[in-house]
Write a protein that holds these residues in place. Sequence first.
Motif, PDB file in Angstrom:
ATOM      1  N   LEU A 214      26.441  68.575-129.299  1.00 12.07           N
ATOM      2  CA  LEU A 214      27.685  67.812-129.181  1.00 12.07           C
ATOM      3  C   LEU A 214      28.898  68.291-128.553  1.00 12.07           C
ATOM      4  CD1 LEU A 214      27.461  67.796-133.058  1.00 12.07           C
ATOM      5  CD2 LEU A 214      27.097  65.520-131.752  1.00 12.07           C
ATOM      6  N   ARG A 215      29.380  67.561-127.708  1.00 10.70           N
ATOM      7  CA  ARG A 215      30.415  67.808-126.869  1.00 10.70           C
ATOM      8  C   ARG A 215      31.565  66.945-126.958  1.00 10.70           C
ATOM      9  NH1 ARG A 215      30.512  69.923-120.630  1.00 10.70           N
ATOM     10  NH2 ARG A 215      29.551  71.757-121.596  1.00 10.70           N
ATOM     11  N   ILE A 216      32.922  67.423-127.507  1.00  6.63           N
ATOM     12  CA  ILE A 216      34.179  66.755-127.694  1.00  6.63           C
ATOM     13  C   ILE A 216      35.073  67.293-126.575  1.00  6.63           C
ATOM     14  CG2 ILE A 216      36.027  66.458-129.142  1.00  6.63           C
ATOM     15  CD1 ILE A 216      34.423  67.733-131.478  1.00  6.63           C
ATOM     16  N   HIS A 217      35.316  66.166-125.829  1.00  6.60           N
ATOM     17  CA  HIS A 217      36.250  66.306-124.678  1.00  6.60           C
ATOM     18  C   HIS A 217      37.887  65.950-125.101  1.00  6.60           C
ATOM     19  CE1 HIS A 217      33.020  66.612-121.593  1.00  6.60           C
ATOM     20  NE2 HIS A 217      32.495  65.927-122.520  1.00  6.60           N
ATOM     21  N   GLY A 218      38.821  66.641-124.846  1.00  4.64           N
ATOM     22  CA  GLY A 218      40.160  66.407-125.177  1.00  4.64           C
ATOM     23  C   GLY A 218      40.612  65.562-124.248  1.00  4.64           C
ATOM     24  N   PRO A 219      42.151  64.902-124.519  1.00 12.85           N
ATOM     25  CA  PRO A 219      42.773  65.563-125.538  1.00 12.85           C
ATOM     26  C   PRO A 219      42.586  65.039-127.023  1.00 12.85           C
ATOM     27  CG  PRO A 219      43.811  63.769-124.445  1.00 12.85           C
ATOM     28  CD  PRO A 219      42.462  63.905-123.832  1.00 12.85           C
ATOM     29  N   GLU A 247      31.829  72.601-127.550  1.00 11.79           N
ATOM     30  CA  GLU A 247      30.482  72.126-127.619  1.00 11.79           C
ATOM     31  C   GLU A 247      29.771  72.762-128.604  1.00 11.79           C
ATOM     32  OE1 GLU A 247      26.601  72.219-124.186  1.00 11.79           O
ATOM     33  OE2 GLU A 247      28.405  73.346-123.991  1.00 11.79           O
ATOM     34  N   MET A 248      29.000  72.200-129.310  1.00 14.27           N
ATOM     35  CA  MET A 248      28.347  72.521-130.719  1.00 14.27           C
ATOM     36  C   MET A 248      26.817  72.264-130.355  1.00 14.27           C
ATOM     37  SD  MET A 248      30.877  71.313-133.422  1.00 14.27           S
ATOM     38  CE  MET A 248      31.059  69.718-132.982  1.00 14.27           C
ATOM     39  N   GLU A 249      25.989  73.396-130.677  1.00 12.63           N
ATOM     40  CA  GLU A 249      24.480  73.299-130.833  1.00 12.63           C
ATOM     41  C   GLU A 249      24.182  73.229-132.180  1.00 12.63           C
ATOM     42  OE1 GLU A 249      21.110  72.303-129.922  1.00 12.63           O
ATOM     43  OE2 GLU A 249      22.175  72.919-128.070  1.00 12.63           O
ATOM     44  N   THR A 250      23.241  72.619-132.534  1.00 10.42           N
ATOM     45  CA  THR A 250      22.815  72.459-134.053  1.00 10.42           C
ATOM     46  C   THR A 250      21.154  72.992-134.258  1.00 10.42           C
ATOM     47  OG1 THR A 250      22.270  70.398-133.981  1.00 10.42           O
ATOM     48  CG2 THR A 250      24.471  70.714-134.324  1.00 10.42           C
ATOM     49  N   LEU A 258      31.385  76.473-129.192  1.00 12.76           N
ATOM     50  CA  LEU A 258      32.346  77.341-127.989  1.00 12.76           C
ATOM     51  C   LEU A 258      33.144  76.451-127.475  1.00 12.76           C
ATOM     52  CD1 LEU A 258      29.350  79.066-125.885  1.00 12.76           C
ATOM     53  CD2 LEU A 258      30.727  80.181-127.753  1.00 12.76           C
ATOM     54  N   ARG A 259      34.321  77.003-127.372  1.00 11.03           N
ATOM     55  CA  ARG A 259      35.488  76.347-126.593  1.00 11.03           C
ATOM     56  C   ARG A 259      35.349  76.529-125.284  1.00 11.03           C
ATOM     57  NH1 ARG A 259      41.418  75.628-129.169  1.00 11.03           N
ATOM     58  NH2 ARG A 259      42.334  74.576-127.531  1.00 11.03           N
ATOM     59  N   ASN A 260      35.350  75.544-124.407  1.00  9.18           N
ATOM     60  CA  ASN A 260      35.242  75.780-122.863  1.00  9.18           C
ATOM     61  C   ASN A 260      34.209  76.697-122.430  1.00  9.18           C
ATOM     62  OD1 ASN A 260      37.609  74.245-122.717  1.00  9.18           O
ATOM     63  ND2 ASN A 260      38.930  75.725-122.782  1.00  9.18           N
ATOM     64  N   GLY A 261      33.206  76.821-123.129  1.00 10.29           N
ATOM     65  CA  GLY A 261      31.987  77.489-122.935  1.00 10.29           C
ATOM     66  C   GLY A 261      32.262  79.011-123.077  1.00 10.29           C
ATOM     67  N   THR A 262      33.183  79.440-123.801  1.00  9.10           N
ATOM     68  CA  THR A 262      33.207  80.878-123.781  1.00  9.10           C
ATOM     69  C   THR A 262      33.748  81.409-125.195  1.00  9.10           C
ATOM     70  OG1 THR A 262      35.485  80.936-122.802  1.00  9.10           O
ATOM     71  CG2 THR A 262      33.683  81.524-121.335  1.00  9.10           C
ATOM     72  N   ARG A 299      36.499  61.615-125.681  1.00 10.93           N
ATOM     73  CA  ARG A 299      35.300  61.194-125.903  1.00 10.93           C
ATOM     74  C   ARG A 299      34.453  62.218-126.436  1.00 10.93           C
ATOM     75  NH1 ARG A 299      34.939  62.790-120.434  1.00 10.93           N
ATOM     76  NH2 ARG A 299      32.917  63.997-120.024  1.00 10.93           N
ATOM     77  N   LEU A 300      33.193  61.904-127.120  1.00  4.72           N
ATOM     78  CA  LEU A 300      32.204  62.543-127.814  1.00  4.72           C
ATOM     79  C   LEU A 300      30.807  62.271-127.169  1.00  4.72           C
ATOM     80  CD1 LEU A 300      30.968  64.551-130.059  1.00  4.72           C
ATOM     81  CD2 LEU A 300      30.500  62.231-131.297  1.00  4.72           C
ATOM     82  N   ASP A 301      30.238  63.430-126.533  1.00  8.56           N
ATOM     83  CA  ASP A 301      29.056  63.246-126.023  1.00  8.56           C
ATOM     84  C   ASP A 301      28.137  63.636-126.898  1.00  8.56           C
ATOM     85  OD1 ASP A 301      29.961  62.416-123.550  1.00  8.56           O
ATOM     86  OD2 ASP A 301      30.160  64.438-122.608  1.00  8.56           O
ATOM     87  N   VAL A 302      26.775  63.281-127.217  1.00 12.32           N
ATOM     88  CA  VAL A 302      25.846  63.590-127.968  1.00 12.32           C
ATOM     89  C   VAL A 302      24.485  63.162-127.376  1.00 12.32           C
ATOM     90  CG1 VAL A 302      24.565  62.991-130.263  1.00 12.32           C
ATOM     91  CG2 VAL A 302      26.969  62.621-129.954  1.00 12.32           C
ATOM     92  N   SER A 303      23.760  64.480-127.331  1.00 13.42           N
ATOM     93  CA  SER A 303      22.419  64.642-126.631  1.00 13.42           C
ATOM     94  C   SER A 303      21.479  65.070-127.928  1.00 13.42           C
ATOM     95  CB  SER A 303      22.493  65.670-125.476  1.00 13.42           C
ATOM     96  OG  SER A 303      21.285  65.787-124.995  1.00 13.42           O
ATOM     97  N   TRP A 304      19.943  64.629-127.576  1.00 13.26           N
ATOM     98  CA  TRP A 304      19.188  64.805-128.819  1.00 13.26           C
ATOM     99  C   TRP A 304      17.931  64.761-128.216  1.00 13.26           C
ATOM    100  CZ3 TRP A 304      21.419  60.574-128.815  1.00 13.26           C
ATOM    101  CH2 TRP A 304      20.873  59.225-128.846  1.00 13.26           C
ATOM    102  N   ARG A 305      16.960  65.421-128.650  1.00 15.30           N
ATOM    103  CA  ARG A 305      15.431  64.992-128.488  1.00 15.30           C
ATOM    104  C   ARG A 305      14.739  64.990-129.844  1.00 15.30           C
ATOM    105  NH1 ARG A 305      14.410  67.472-123.214  1.00 15.30           N
ATOM    106  NH2 ARG A 305      16.289  68.903-122.556  1.00 15.30           N
ATOM    107  N   SER A 306      14.113  63.773-129.820  1.00 18.96           N
ATOM    108  CA  SER A 306      13.161  63.307-130.885  1.00 18.96           C
ATOM    109  C   SER A 306      12.169  64.498-131.206  1.00 18.96           C
ATOM    110  CB  SER A 306      12.177  61.927-130.718  1.00 18.96           C
ATOM    111  OG  SER A 306      13.089  60.816-130.440  1.00 18.96           O
ATOM    112  N   ALA A 307      11.977  64.851-132.488  1.00 19.50           N
ATOM    113  CA  ALA A 307      11.320  65.961-132.950  1.00 19.50           C
ATOM    114  C   ALA A 307       9.970  65.620-133.539  1.00 19.50           C
ATOM    115  CB  ALA A 307      12.117  66.703-133.660  1.00 19.50           C
TER     116      ALA A 307
END
Length: 311
Positions: A214-219, A247-250, A258-262, A299-307
């Motif tokens: 998941l990635r949340i883009h501001g503002p 960005e959040m990895e589950t 992580l905020r701004n990748g760091t 905006r919110l970006d969501v990426s996933w892979r079927s498991a």
Amino acid sequence: MTTPATQPPPIELAPWQVEIGGVVLGKGTQIPIGDIEGLGSPTVRAQDVDNPVGDGTNPGQDLYGPRTLRIEAGIKTPGDPAAAADLLARLQRALDDPAARTRPEGRHVLRGRWPGHRTRRLYGRLRRVEPTSTATAIHGWIPLDIEFAGLDPRFYEDEASQLTLGLDQAALHKPGARAVGAPLRVPAQGDGADPEDRPGWVTNHGNTSAWPALRIHGPVAHPRIWNSVTGRVLELDLSLRTGEWVEMETRPTTCWALRNGTDNVANDLTPGSRLDLFAIPPGRSEIGWSGDDPTGTARLDVSWRSAYTGL
């Protein structure tokens, strides 16, 4: 969340083929496979407790450990020992990859294709690439023992699914309202809704839980994400300016925020927000999100892979 544009195109695999570090093994290649062990059930970490006052054992949770694949293969380049040595070196470079080997979050990827299925992948560590004999290397034949530890025992769809959700513009015009990215109600089967009207629908085509990135883009301030089927929520007590993101990895063994990748912002998650439980169940469910954004551009970006439980 790395975009597909930044990644090299994946190697197309045929049935009965496996790929590790850009090297393809199996049917029709120069590295035929004799046998693969470990495609059944993963190892089990039983948490049974002995009965302290009598016979028997009290059962605890049966948790999965790593799925260890042992691949018996051989490099076969008749009359060309230099080509055989080059293939062995490529596998050894994959084993030595510092990004996968030396970082806690580092993972190798093993990709494979079973007949009748599309290519699936396993995340873990390549632990062994061992020539079991060099007696025939002069003839271009090097037998190999390869070990791959699938630290996450699930197999995942090779191609990721992606979704982008903006905040509902209509909600922004209501005094004191928080913008909402998707409806809260659970989508009823056969409700006839047009997918264009339900932008938060996600589908896990597998038979076990999938884990989104998941990635949340501001503002945006106080972003909140939920799955309407599982009821799980991720809520962050922070604010993002324009150009900032979280960005959040589950996925199991790789949970982080992580905020701004760091900057680690895991402590900004509310107490009920569990990354390790924010799964996408098999079938169709719905992702929604909300937040305070006066511009309506977050905006919110969501990426996933079927498991899947198997290859």
